[in-house]
Write a protein that holds these residues in place. Structure first.
Motif, PDB file in Angstrom:
ATOM      1  N   ALA A  23       0.850  -1.203   0.000  1.00 27.47           N
ATOM      2  CA  ALA A  23       0.000   0.000   0.000  1.00 27.47           C
ATOM      3  C   ALA A  23       0.886   1.255   0.000  1.00 27.47           C
ATOM      4  N   LEU A  24       1.952   1.197   0.793  1.00 29.71           N
ATOM      5  CA  LEU A  24       2.895   2.320   0.821  1.00 29.71           C
ATOM      6  C   LEU A  24       3.573   2.471  -0.541  1.00 29.71           C
ATOM      7  N   GLY A  25       3.942   1.344  -1.118  1.00 34.16           N
ATOM      8  CA  GLY A  25       4.563   1.360  -2.444  1.00 34.16           C
ATOM      9  C   GLY A  25       3.655   2.002  -3.482  1.00 34.16           C
ATOM     10  N   ARG A  26       2.349   1.725  -3.380  1.00 35.88           N
ATOM     11  CA  ARG A  26       1.398   2.307  -4.343  1.00 35.88           C
ATOM     12  C   ARG A  26       1.316   3.825  -4.148  1.00 35.88           C
ATOM     13  N   ALA A  27       1.387   4.268  -2.889  1.00 35.49           N
ATOM     14  CA  ALA A  27       1.353   5.725  -2.631  1.00 35.49           C
ATOM     15  C   ALA A  27       2.571   6.397  -3.267  1.00 35.49           C
ATOM     16  N   VAL A  28       3.722   5.753  -3.141  1.00 30.55           N
ATOM     17  CA  VAL A  28       4.945   6.291  -3.757  1.00 30.55           C
ATOM     18  C   VAL A  28       4.809   6.267  -5.282  1.00 30.55           C
ATOM     19  N   HIS A  29       4.248   5.149  -5.790  1.00 37.91           N
ATOM     20  CA  HIS A  29       4.165   4.970  -7.241  1.00 37.91           C
ATOM     21  C   HIS A  29       3.262   6.011  -7.902  1.00 37.91           C
ATOM     22  N   GLN A  30       2.241   6.450  -7.161  1.00 38.43           N
ATOM     23  CA  GLN A  30       1.310   7.416  -7.743  1.00 38.43           C
ATOM     24  C   GLN A  30       1.994   8.734  -8.093  1.00 38.43           C
ATOM     25  N   LEU A  31       3.143   8.999  -7.483  1.00 35.36           N
ATOM     26  CA  LEU A  31       3.872  10.235  -7.820  1.00 35.36           C
ATOM     27  C   LEU A  31       4.778  10.035  -9.031  1.00 35.36           C
ATOM     28  N   ALA A  32       4.779   8.841  -9.555  1.00 31.49           N
ATOM     29  CA  ALA A  32       5.411   8.535 -10.848  1.00 31.49           C
ATOM     30  C   ALA A  32       6.857   9.014 -10.965  1.00 31.49           C
ATOM     31  N   GLY A  33       7.583   8.936  -9.875  1.00 32.31           N
ATOM     32  CA  GLY A  33       8.999   9.284  -9.931  1.00 32.31           C
ATOM     33  C   GLY A  33       9.318  10.684  -9.429  1.00 32.31           C
ATOM     34  N   ARG A  34       8.287  11.484  -9.163  1.00 36.58           N
ATOM     35  CA  ARG A  34       8.592  12.823  -8.598  1.00 36.58           C
ATOM     36  C   ARG A  34       9.157  12.681  -7.186  1.00 36.58           C
ATOM     37  N   ASP A  85      11.727  -3.255   4.314  1.00 36.10           N
ATOM     38  CA  ASP A  85      10.681  -2.279   3.955  1.00 36.10           C
ATOM     39  C   ASP A  85      10.851  -1.844   2.496  1.00 36.10           C
ATOM     40  N   MET A  86      12.104  -1.548   2.127  1.00 37.71           N
ATOM     41  CA  MET A  86      12.352  -1.086   0.753  1.00 37.71           C
ATOM     42  C   MET A  86      12.020  -2.193  -0.250  1.00 37.71           C
ATOM     43  N   ASP A  87      12.370  -3.431   0.116  1.00 38.53           N
ATOM     44  CA  ASP A  87      12.070  -4.560  -0.770  1.00 38.53           C
ATOM     45  C   ASP A  87      10.555  -4.713  -0.943  1.00 38.53           C
ATOM     46  N   GLY A  88       9.800  -4.492   0.135  1.00 40.03           N
ATOM     47  CA  GLY A  88       8.337  -4.602   0.066  1.00 40.03           C
ATOM     48  C   GLY A  88       7.748  -3.492  -0.806  1.00 40.03           C
ATOM     49  N   ILE A  89       8.251  -2.287  -0.649  1.00 43.44           N
ATOM     50  CA  ILE A  89       7.772  -1.149  -1.451  1.00 43.44           C
ATOM     51  C   ILE A  89       8.077  -1.402  -2.929  1.00 43.44           C
ATOM     52  N   ALA A  90       9.243  -2.011  -3.169  1.00 41.79           N
ATOM     53  CA  ALA A  90       9.678  -2.271  -4.555  1.00 41.79           C
ATOM     54  C   ALA A  90       8.766  -3.272  -5.272  1.00 41.79           C
ATOM     55  N   LEU A  91       7.910  -3.966  -4.523  1.00 43.34           N
ATOM     56  CA  LEU A  91       6.957  -4.881  -5.177  1.00 43.34           C
ATOM     57  C   LEU A  91       5.930  -4.095  -5.988  1.00 43.34           C
ATOM     58  N   GLU A  92       5.771  -2.796  -5.639  1.00 42.07           N
ATOM     59  CA  GLU A  92       4.739  -1.987  -6.302  1.00 42.07           C
ATOM     60  C   GLU A  92       5.290  -0.854  -7.150  1.00 42.07           C
ATOM     61  N   PRO A 101       9.052   1.050  -9.059  1.00 42.68           N
ATOM     62  CA  PRO A 101      10.507   1.092  -9.258  1.00 42.68           C
ATOM     63  C   PRO A 101      11.131   2.310  -8.568  1.00 42.68           C
ATOM     64  N   TRP A 102      10.253   3.219  -8.020  1.00 41.62           N
ATOM     65  CA  TRP A 102      10.769   4.480  -7.475  1.00 41.62           C
ATOM     66  C   TRP A 102      11.183   4.324  -6.020  1.00 41.62           C
ATOM     67  N   VAL A 103      12.090   3.397  -5.788  1.00 39.16           N
ATOM     68  CA  VAL A 103      12.579   3.151  -4.428  1.00 39.16           C
ATOM     69  C   VAL A 103      14.034   2.693  -4.525  1.00 39.16           C
ATOM     70  N   THR A 104      14.835   3.172  -3.588  1.00 36.63           N
ATOM     71  CA  THR A 104      16.258   2.824  -3.570  1.00 36.63           C
ATOM     72  C   THR A 104      16.556   1.980  -2.334  1.00 36.63           C
ATOM     73  N   GLY A 105      17.792   1.527  -2.251  1.00 35.67           N
ATOM     74  CA  GLY A 105      18.199   0.787  -1.055  1.00 35.67           C
ATOM     75  C   GLY A 105      17.643  -0.620  -1.008  1.00 35.67           C
ATOM     76  N   VAL A 106      17.141  -1.104  -2.172  1.00 34.15           N
ATOM     77  CA  VAL A 106      16.676  -2.489  -2.189  1.00 34.15           C
ATOM     78  C   VAL A 106      17.896  -3.411  -2.154  1.00 34.15           C
ATOM     79  N   ARG A 128      10.579  22.295 -13.028  1.00 33.63           N
ATOM     80  CA  ARG A 128       9.992  21.238 -12.196  1.00 33.63           C
ATOM     81  C   ARG A 128      10.147  19.926 -12.931  1.00 33.63           C
ATOM     82  N   TRP A 129      10.464  18.861 -12.200  1.00 31.23           N
ATOM     83  CA  TRP A 129      10.570  17.567 -12.867  1.00 31.23           C
ATOM     84  C   TRP A 129       9.180  16.929 -12.936  1.00 31.23           C
ATOM     85  N   SER A 130       8.774  16.550 -14.146  1.00 29.50           N
ATOM     86  CA  SER A 130       7.464  15.912 -14.340  1.00 29.50           C
ATOM     87  C   SER A 130       7.663  14.481 -14.813  1.00 29.50           C
ATOM     88  N   PRO A 131       6.714  13.619 -14.467  1.00 33.95           N
ATOM     89  CA  PRO A 131       6.800  12.243 -14.961  1.00 33.95           C
ATOM     90  C   PRO A 131       6.934  12.250 -16.479  1.00 33.95           C
TER      91      PRO A 131
END
Ligand code: NAI
Length: 376
Positions: A107-118, A131-138, A140-145, A364-367
Protein backbone atom coordinates in the motif's frame (compact mmCIF):
# COMPACT_ATOMS: atom_id res chain seq x y z
CA UNK A 1 -11.44 37.47 15.57
CA UNK A 2 -7.82 36.36 16.04
CA UNK A 3 -4.94 37.90 14.17
CA UNK A 4 -2.76 35.86 11.83
CA UNK A 5 0.26 35.89 14.16
CA UNK A 6 -1.73 34.39 17.03
CA UNK A 7 -3.39 31.52 15.28
CA UNK A 8 -1.84 28.23 14.24
CA UNK A 9 -0.89 28.40 10.55
CA UNK A 10 -3.09 26.52 8.10
CA UNK A 11 -1.65 23.46 6.41
CA UNK A 12 -1.18 25.23 3.08
CA UNK A 13 0.53 28.12 4.85
CA UNK A 14 2.99 25.68 6.42
CA UNK A 15 3.60 24.11 3.00
CA UNK A 16 4.12 27.48 1.33
CA UNK A 17 6.40 28.81 4.07
CA UNK A 18 9.37 26.63 3.08
CA UNK A 19 8.61 26.76 -0.63
CA UNK A 20 7.40 23.19 -1.05
CA UNK A 21 6.11 22.13 -4.44
CA UNK A 22 3.73 19.39 -3.40
CA UNK A 23 2.63 17.57 -0.28
CA UNK A 24 0.57 14.41 -0.50
CA UNK A 25 -1.39 12.93 2.39
CA UNK A 26 -2.22 9.28 1.93
CA UNK A 27 -4.01 6.55 3.84
CA UNK A 28 -5.17 2.98 3.37
CA UNK A 29 -7.63 1.98 6.05
CA UNK A 30 -7.50 -1.71 5.22
CA UNK A 31 -3.88 -1.98 6.41
CA UNK A 32 -3.76 0.91 8.90
CA UNK A 33 -1.49 3.06 6.75
CA UNK A 34 -1.33 6.84 7.23
CA UNK A 35 1.42 9.04 5.92
CA UNK A 36 2.64 12.17 4.21
CA UNK A 37 5.03 12.61 1.29
CA UNK A 38 6.58 16.06 0.97
CA UNK A 39 8.29 17.15 -2.22
CA UNK A 40 10.27 20.26 -1.45
CA UNK A 41 11.89 20.82 -4.83
CA UNK A 42 12.35 19.05 -8.14
CA UNK A 43 14.20 21.99 -9.73
CA UNK A 44 17.39 19.91 -9.96
CA UNK A 45 15.69 16.56 -10.65
CA UNK A 46 13.27 14.06 -9.10
CA UNK A 47 13.05 14.43 -5.33
CA UNK A 48 14.87 11.84 -3.28
CA UNK A 49 14.68 11.14 0.43
CA UNK A 50 14.01 8.58 3.09
CA UNK A 51 10.81 7.19 4.51
CA UNK A 52 10.65 7.70 8.26
CA UNK A 53 8.42 5.36 10.28
CA UNK A 54 7.63 7.28 13.43
CA UNK A 55 5.21 7.80 16.27
CA UNK A 56 4.11 11.44 16.42
CA UNK A 57 2.07 13.13 19.13
CA UNK A 58 0.01 14.94 16.53
CA UNK A 59 -0.45 14.87 12.80
CA UNK A 60 0.75 18.46 12.70
CA UNK A 61 4.06 17.33 14.25
CA UNK A 62 4.37 14.79 11.44
CA UNK A 63 3.68 17.45 8.83
CA UNK A 64 6.19 19.90 10.29
CA UNK A 65 8.79 17.13 10.49
CA UNK A 66 8.34 16.00 6.87
CA UNK A 67 8.43 19.59 5.61
CA UNK A 68 11.65 20.31 7.51
CA UNK A 69 13.32 17.06 6.50
CA UNK A 70 12.43 17.32 2.80
CA UNK A 71 13.81 20.86 2.59
CA UNK A 72 17.02 19.60 4.18
CA UNK A 73 17.22 16.90 1.47
CA UNK A 74 16.97 19.56 -1.26
CA UNK A 75 19.86 21.44 0.28
CA UNK A 76 21.93 18.29 0.77
CA UNK A 77 21.50 17.16 -2.86
CA UNK A 78 22.12 20.67 -4.13
CA UNK A 79 25.38 21.22 -2.26
CA UNK A 80 26.56 17.73 -3.25
CA UNK A 81 26.07 18.72 -6.89
CA UNK A 82 23.55 15.95 -7.57
CA UNK A 83 20.83 16.16 -10.20
CA UNK A 84 18.20 15.50 -7.59
CA UNK A 85 15.66 17.36 -5.58
CA UNK A 86 14.55 16.95 -2.00
CA UNK A 87 11.68 14.88 -0.71
CA UNK A 88 10.80 12.87 2.35
CA UNK A 89 8.00 10.68 3.61
CA UNK A 90 6.71 10.03 7.10
CA UNK A 91 4.51 7.11 8.06
CA UNK A 92 2.61 7.55 11.32
CA UNK A 93 2.73 4.44 13.46
CA UNK A 94 2.16 3.65 17.13
CA UNK A 95 4.91 1.06 17.06
CA UNK A 96 7.36 2.09 14.33
CA UNK A 97 9.83 -0.71 15.15
CA UNK A 98 7.39 -3.56 14.66
CA UNK A 99 7.81 -5.55 11.43
CA UNK A 100 5.44 -4.48 8.65
CA UNK A 101 3.24 -6.79 6.58
CA UNK A 102 3.59 -7.19 2.86
CA UNK A 103 0.09 -5.72 2.38
CA UNK A 104 1.11 -2.62 4.35
CA UNK A 105 4.32 -2.16 2.36
CA UNK A 106 2.52 -2.72 -0.93
CA UNK A 107 0.00 0.00 0.00
CA UNK A 108 2.89 2.32 0.82
CA UNK A 109 4.56 1.36 -2.44
CA UNK A 110 1.40 2.31 -4.34
CA UNK A 111 1.35 5.73 -2.63
CA UNK A 112 4.94 6.29 -3.76
CA UNK A 113 4.17 4.97 -7.24
CA UNK A 114 1.31 7.42 -7.74
CA UNK A 115 3.87 10.24 -7.82
CA UNK A 116 5.41 8.53 -10.85
CA UNK A 117 9.00 9.28 -9.93
CA UNK A 118 8.59 12.82 -8.60
CA UNK A 119 9.47 11.25 -5.23
CA UNK A 120 12.05 8.45 -4.96
CA UNK A 121 12.00 6.62 -1.64
CA UNK A 122 14.96 5.55 0.49
CA UNK A 123 15.59 4.31 4.03
CA UNK A 124 15.35 6.60 7.02
CA UNK A 125 14.69 6.26 10.74
CA UNK A 126 13.12 2.88 11.65
CA UNK A 127 13.12 1.79 8.00
CA UNK A 128 14.79 -1.43 6.97
CA UNK A 129 15.90 -2.97 3.75
CA UNK A 130 12.95 -5.35 4.06
CA UNK A 131 10.68 -2.28 3.95
CA UNK A 132 12.35 -1.09 0.75
CA UNK A 133 12.07 -4.56 -0.77
CA UNK A 134 8.34 -4.60 0.07
CA UNK A 135 7.77 -1.15 -1.45
CA UNK A 136 9.68 -2.27 -4.56
CA UNK A 137 6.96 -4.88 -5.18
CA UNK A 138 4.74 -1.99 -6.30
CA UNK A 139 7.07 0.66 -7.68
CA UNK A 140 10.51 1.09 -9.26
CA UNK A 141 10.77 4.48 -7.47
CA UNK A 142 12.58 3.15 -4.43
CA UNK A 143 16.26 2.82 -3.57
CA UNK A 144 18.20 0.79 -1.06
CA UNK A 145 16.68 -2.49 -2.19
CA UNK A 146 18.70 -5.66 -1.87
CA UNK A 147 22.12 -5.47 -3.57
CA UNK A 148 21.32 -8.61 -5.53
CA UNK A 149 18.46 -6.68 -7.18
CA UNK A 150 20.53 -3.66 -8.26
CA UNK A 151 20.25 -1.84 -4.94
CA UNK A 152 23.04 0.02 -3.19
CA UNK A 153 22.82 -1.73 0.18
CA UNK A 154 24.19 -0.23 3.40
CA UNK A 155 25.26 3.39 2.75
CA UNK A 156 27.32 3.72 5.95
CA UNK A 157 30.79 2.96 4.48
CA UNK A 158 30.23 5.63 1.82
CA UNK A 159 28.93 8.09 4.40
CA UNK A 160 32.02 7.46 6.54
CA UNK A 161 34.42 8.05 3.67
CA UNK A 162 32.53 11.23 2.83
CA UNK A 163 33.06 12.46 6.39
CA UNK A 164 36.75 11.65 6.05
CA UNK A 165 36.87 13.76 2.86
CA UNK A 166 35.19 16.55 4.82
CA UNK A 167 37.93 16.23 7.46
CA UNK A 168 40.60 16.64 4.78
CA UNK A 169 38.99 19.95 3.80
CA UNK A 170 38.83 20.95 7.46
CA UNK A 171 42.53 20.12 7.82
CA UNK A 172 43.38 22.31 4.87
CA UNK A 173 41.29 25.18 6.28
CA UNK A 174 42.56 24.95 9.85
CA UNK A 175 46.12 23.61 9.64
CA UNK A 176 46.96 24.23 5.96
CA UNK A 177 47.28 20.52 5.37
CA UNK A 178 44.80 17.84 4.41
CA UNK A 179 47.00 15.26 6.10
CA UNK A 180 45.26 13.86 9.16
CA UNK A 181 48.29 11.95 10.48
CA UNK A 182 48.87 12.75 14.14
CA UNK A 183 45.53 14.55 14.56
CA UNK A 184 43.42 13.59 17.53
CA UNK A 185 39.81 12.87 16.62
CA UNK A 186 36.98 12.14 19.04
CA UNK A 187 34.23 10.03 17.49
CA UNK A 188 30.91 10.24 19.33
CA UNK A 189 28.94 7.13 18.37
CA UNK A 190 30.50 3.90 17.09
CA UNK A 191 27.51 2.71 15.09
CA UNK A 192 27.33 1.98 11.38
CA UNK A 193 29.06 5.19 10.28
CA UNK A 194 31.18 5.82 13.38
CA UNK A 195 32.82 2.37 13.32
CA UNK A 196 33.77 2.73 9.64
CA UNK A 197 35.07 6.22 10.28
CA UNK A 198 37.30 5.00 13.10
CA UNK A 199 38.88 2.48 10.71
CA UNK A 200 39.48 5.17 8.08
CA UNK A 201 41.00 7.53 10.64
CA UNK A 202 43.33 4.83 11.94
CA UNK A 203 44.41 4.19 8.34
CA UNK A 204 45.03 7.93 7.93
CA UNK A 205 47.34 7.91 10.96
CA UNK A 206 45.08 9.85 13.32
CA UNK A 207 44.75 9.00 17.00
CA UNK A 208 41.14 8.24 17.81
CA UNK A 209 39.05 8.33 20.97
CA UNK A 210 35.59 6.80 20.84
CA UNK A 211 32.49 7.08 23.02
CA UNK A 212 29.28 5.11 22.68
CA UNK A 213 26.42 4.40 25.07
CA UNK A 214 26.81 0.81 23.90
CA UNK A 215 30.21 0.13 25.46
CA UNK A 216 30.60 -3.19 23.61
CA UNK A 217 30.81 -1.32 20.29
CA UNK A 218 33.78 0.70 21.52
CA UNK A 219 35.44 -2.37 22.98
CA UNK A 220 35.15 -4.13 19.61
CA UNK A 221 37.03 -1.26 17.95
CA UNK A 222 39.70 -1.20 20.66
CA UNK A 223 40.18 -4.96 20.21
CA UNK A 224 40.37 -4.54 16.43
CA UNK A 225 42.88 -1.68 16.28
CA UNK A 226 44.67 -1.86 19.64
CA UNK A 227 44.35 0.19 22.83
CA UNK A 228 47.30 2.36 21.83
CA UNK A 229 45.51 3.46 18.65
CA UNK A 230 41.86 3.65 19.66
CA UNK A 231 41.05 5.00 23.10
CA UNK A 232 37.80 4.65 25.05
CA UNK A 233 36.01 7.76 26.26
CA UNK A 234 33.08 8.10 28.62
CA UNK A 235 29.92 9.20 26.84
CA UNK A 236 29.58 12.25 29.09
CA UNK A 237 33.15 13.35 28.37
CA UNK A 238 33.08 13.13 24.57
CA UNK A 239 31.84 16.64 23.80
CA UNK A 240 34.38 18.40 26.01
CA UNK A 241 37.35 16.11 25.34
CA UNK A 242 40.41 18.00 24.08
CA UNK A 243 41.01 17.11 20.42
CA UNK A 244 41.62 18.50 16.96
CA UNK A 245 38.33 17.30 15.47
CA UNK A 246 35.12 16.27 17.18
CA UNK A 247 33.09 13.89 15.00
CA UNK A 248 29.46 13.60 16.15
CA UNK A 249 28.19 10.32 14.70
CA UNK A 250 25.28 9.57 17.02
CA UNK A 251 22.60 12.10 17.83
CA UNK A 252 21.24 15.34 16.45
CA UNK A 253 21.19 18.66 18.35
CA UNK A 254 24.58 18.05 19.99
CA UNK A 255 25.65 21.61 19.21
CA UNK A 256 23.83 24.10 21.42
CA UNK A 257 24.96 27.46 22.77
CA UNK A 258 25.68 25.66 26.06
CA UNK A 259 27.53 22.67 24.61
CA UNK A 260 29.60 24.87 22.27
CA UNK A 261 30.99 26.61 25.38
CA UNK A 262 32.34 23.23 26.54
CA UNK A 263 34.00 22.20 23.28
CA UNK A 264 37.78 21.76 23.42
CA UNK A 265 38.33 21.07 19.72
CA UNK A 266 39.49 23.12 16.74
CA UNK A 267 36.81 21.74 14.43
CA UNK A 268 33.61 19.70 14.30
CA UNK A 269 33.06 17.29 11.42
CA UNK A 270 30.79 14.28 11.74
CA UNK A 271 27.94 12.30 10.20
CA UNK A 272 25.08 12.95 12.61
CA UNK A 273 22.12 14.75 11.07
CA UNK A 274 20.89 18.09 12.45
CA UNK A 275 23.85 18.67 14.75
CA UNK A 276 22.99 22.33 15.30
CA UNK A 277 20.11 22.86 17.69
CA UNK A 278 19.50 26.29 16.18
CA UNK A 279 21.11 29.26 14.41
CA UNK A 280 22.45 30.53 17.74
CA UNK A 281 24.65 27.42 18.01
CA UNK A 282 26.00 28.12 14.51
CA UNK A 283 26.83 31.69 15.61
CA UNK A 284 28.39 30.44 18.85
CA UNK A 285 30.80 28.20 16.92
CA UNK A 286 31.89 31.15 14.78
CA UNK A 287 32.32 33.32 17.87
CA UNK A 288 34.56 30.68 19.45
CA UNK A 289 36.59 30.25 16.27
CA UNK A 290 35.68 26.56 15.97
CA UNK A 291 35.39 25.42 12.36
CA UNK A 292 32.12 23.57 11.92
CA UNK A 293 31.87 21.44 8.77
CA UNK A 294 28.09 21.45 8.24
CA UNK A 295 26.53 18.03 8.76
CA UNK A 296 24.52 17.89 5.55
CA UNK A 297 27.60 18.76 3.51
CA UNK A 298 29.89 16.12 4.99
CA UNK A 299 27.31 13.34 5.45
CA UNK A 300 26.14 13.47 1.83
CA UNK A 301 27.88 10.15 1.13
CA UNK A 302 24.60 8.34 1.83
CA UNK A 303 22.70 10.20 -0.87
CA UNK A 304 25.67 10.09 -3.26
CA UNK A 305 25.66 6.33 -2.77
CA UNK A 306 21.98 6.04 -3.64
CA UNK A 307 22.41 8.25 -6.72
CA UNK A 308 24.81 5.67 -8.06
CA UNK A 309 21.90 3.24 -8.37
CA UNK A 310 20.97 4.85 -11.66
CA UNK A 311 24.49 5.47 -12.91
CA UNK A 312 25.16 4.09 -16.39
CA UNK A 313 26.11 0.46 -16.02
CA UNK A 314 24.39 0.11 -12.68
CA UNK A 315 25.46 0.46 -9.07
CA UNK A 316 29.01 -0.21 -8.08
CA UNK A 317 30.37 0.29 -4.57
CA UNK A 318 33.76 1.30 -5.96
CA UNK A 319 32.15 4.06 -8.04
CA UNK A 320 30.08 5.23 -5.07
CA UNK A 321 33.17 5.48 -2.86
CA UNK A 322 34.94 7.43 -5.61
CA UNK A 323 31.95 9.74 -6.14
CA UNK A 324 31.96 10.66 -2.44
CA UNK A 325 35.35 12.34 -2.95
CA UNK A 326 33.44 15.43 -4.15
CA UNK A 327 32.75 16.13 -0.47
CA UNK A 328 36.28 17.42 0.06
CA UNK A 329 35.61 20.10 -2.56
CA UNK A 330 32.09 20.98 -1.41
CA UNK A 331 33.24 21.26 2.21
CA UNK A 332 36.16 23.49 1.20
CA UNK A 333 33.77 25.62 -0.84
CA UNK A 334 31.41 26.12 2.13
CA UNK A 335 34.23 26.87 4.57
CA UNK A 336 35.74 29.39 2.14
CA UNK A 337 32.38 31.10 1.50
CA UNK A 338 31.77 31.39 5.24
CA UNK A 339 35.23 32.83 5.83
CA UNK A 340 34.91 35.38 3.02
CA UNK A 341 31.57 36.59 4.27
CA UNK A 342 32.40 36.23 7.97
CA UNK A 343 29.27 34.17 8.49
CA UNK A 344 28.65 30.93 10.35
CA UNK A 345 29.38 27.87 8.23
CA UNK A 346 25.92 26.35 8.69
CA UNK A 347 24.34 29.47 7.24
CA UNK A 348 26.87 29.55 4.40
CA UNK A 349 26.02 25.95 3.47
CA UNK A 350 22.29 26.67 3.41
CA UNK A 351 22.91 29.74 1.22
CA UNK A 352 25.01 27.70 -1.21
CA UNK A 353 22.35 24.99 -1.43
CA UNK A 354 19.58 27.52 -2.02
CA UNK A 355 21.58 29.33 -4.70
CA UNK A 356 21.91 26.31 -6.97
CA UNK A 357 18.21 25.54 -6.62
CA UNK A 358 17.34 29.18 -7.37
CA UNK A 359 19.60 29.16 -10.42
CA UNK A 360 17.54 26.29 -11.82
CA UNK A 361 14.64 28.75 -11.88
CA UNK A 362 11.08 27.48 -11.96
CA UNK A 363 12.01 24.16 -13.55
CA UNK A 364 9.99 21.24 -12.20
CA UNK A 365 10.57 17.57 -12.87
CA UNK A 366 7.46 15.91 -14.34
CA UNK A 367 6.80 12.24 -14.96
CA UNK A 368 8.08 11.45 -18.45
CA UNK A 369 10.90 14.00 -18.32
CA UNK A 370 14.25 12.39 -19.02
CA UNK A 371 16.19 11.26 -16.00
CA UNK A 372 19.04 8.85 -15.61
CA UNK A 373 16.87 5.92 -14.57
CA UNK A 374 18.23 3.37 -12.23
CA UNK A 375 18.70 -0.03 -13.81
CA UNK A 376 15.81 -2.40 -13.20
P1 NAI B 1 23.69 3.93 14.26
O1 NAI B 1 22.39 3.84 14.98
O2 NAI B 1 24.26 2.72 13.61
O3 NAI B 1 24.81 4.47 15.27
C1 NAI B 1 24.60 5.42 16.26
C2 NAI B 1 25.47 5.04 17.45
O4 NAI B 1 25.42 6.10 18.40
C3 NAI B 1 25.01 3.78 18.16
O5 NAI B 1 26.11 2.90 18.31
C4 NAI B 1 24.51 4.28 19.51
O6 NAI B 1 24.70 3.35 20.56
C5 NAI B 1 25.36 5.52 19.70
N1 NAI B 1 24.83 6.52 20.62
C6 NAI B 1 23.55 6.85 20.90
N2 NAI B 1 23.50 7.85 21.79
C7 NAI B 1 24.78 8.17 22.08
C8 NAI B 1 25.39 9.12 22.92
N3 NAI B 1 24.67 9.94 23.68
N4 NAI B 1 26.74 9.19 22.95
C9 NAI B 1 27.49 8.35 22.21
N5 NAI B 1 26.97 7.42 21.41
C10 NAI B 1 25.64 7.33 21.33
O7 NAI B 1 23.52 5.13 13.22
P2 NAI B 1 24.42 5.43 11.94
O8 NAI B 1 23.81 4.85 10.75
O9 NAI B 1 25.85 5.15 12.25
O10 NAI B 1 24.22 7.03 11.81
C11 NAI B 1 24.84 7.91 12.73
C12 NAI B 1 24.36 9.33 12.46
O11 NAI B 1 24.69 9.70 11.11
C13 NAI B 1 22.84 9.51 12.58
O12 NAI B 1 22.59 10.80 13.05
C14 NAI B 1 22.37 9.40 11.14
O13 NAI B 1 21.17 10.10 10.93
C15 NAI B 1 23.51 10.08 10.41
N6 NAI B 1 23.64 9.67 9.02
C16 NAI B 1 23.85 8.35 8.70
C17 NAI B 1 23.99 7.96 7.40
C18 NAI B 1 24.28 6.55 7.04
O14 NAI B 1 24.72 6.29 5.92
N7 NAI B 1 24.09 5.60 7.94
C19 NAI B 1 23.88 8.93 6.28
C20 NAI B 1 23.74 10.31 6.71
C21 NAI B 1 23.59 10.63 8.04
Amino acid sequence: MVTLSERTPDVTELIAARGHEQVVFFADRSVGLRGIIAIHSTALGPSLGGIRFQRYDTERDALVDVLRLSEAMSLKASVAGLHQGGGKAVVLLDDPRAARSEAFLRALGRAVHQLAGRYIAAEDVNATQADMDGIALETPWVTGVDVTRGGSGDPSPVTAIGVLHGMHAVGEAVWDTRDLAGRRVVVQGAGHVGAHLVGLLVEAGASVAVADTDRARVERLVAQYGAGVVETLDVDDAIAAPCDILAPCALGAVLTTTSVERLACAAVCGAANNQLLDDAADEALLARGIVYAPDFVVNAGGIINIAQEWAPGGYSRANALAAAAVIERTTAQVLAAAREQAMPTGRAAVALGRRRIAEAGDRRWSPGDPIPLRPT
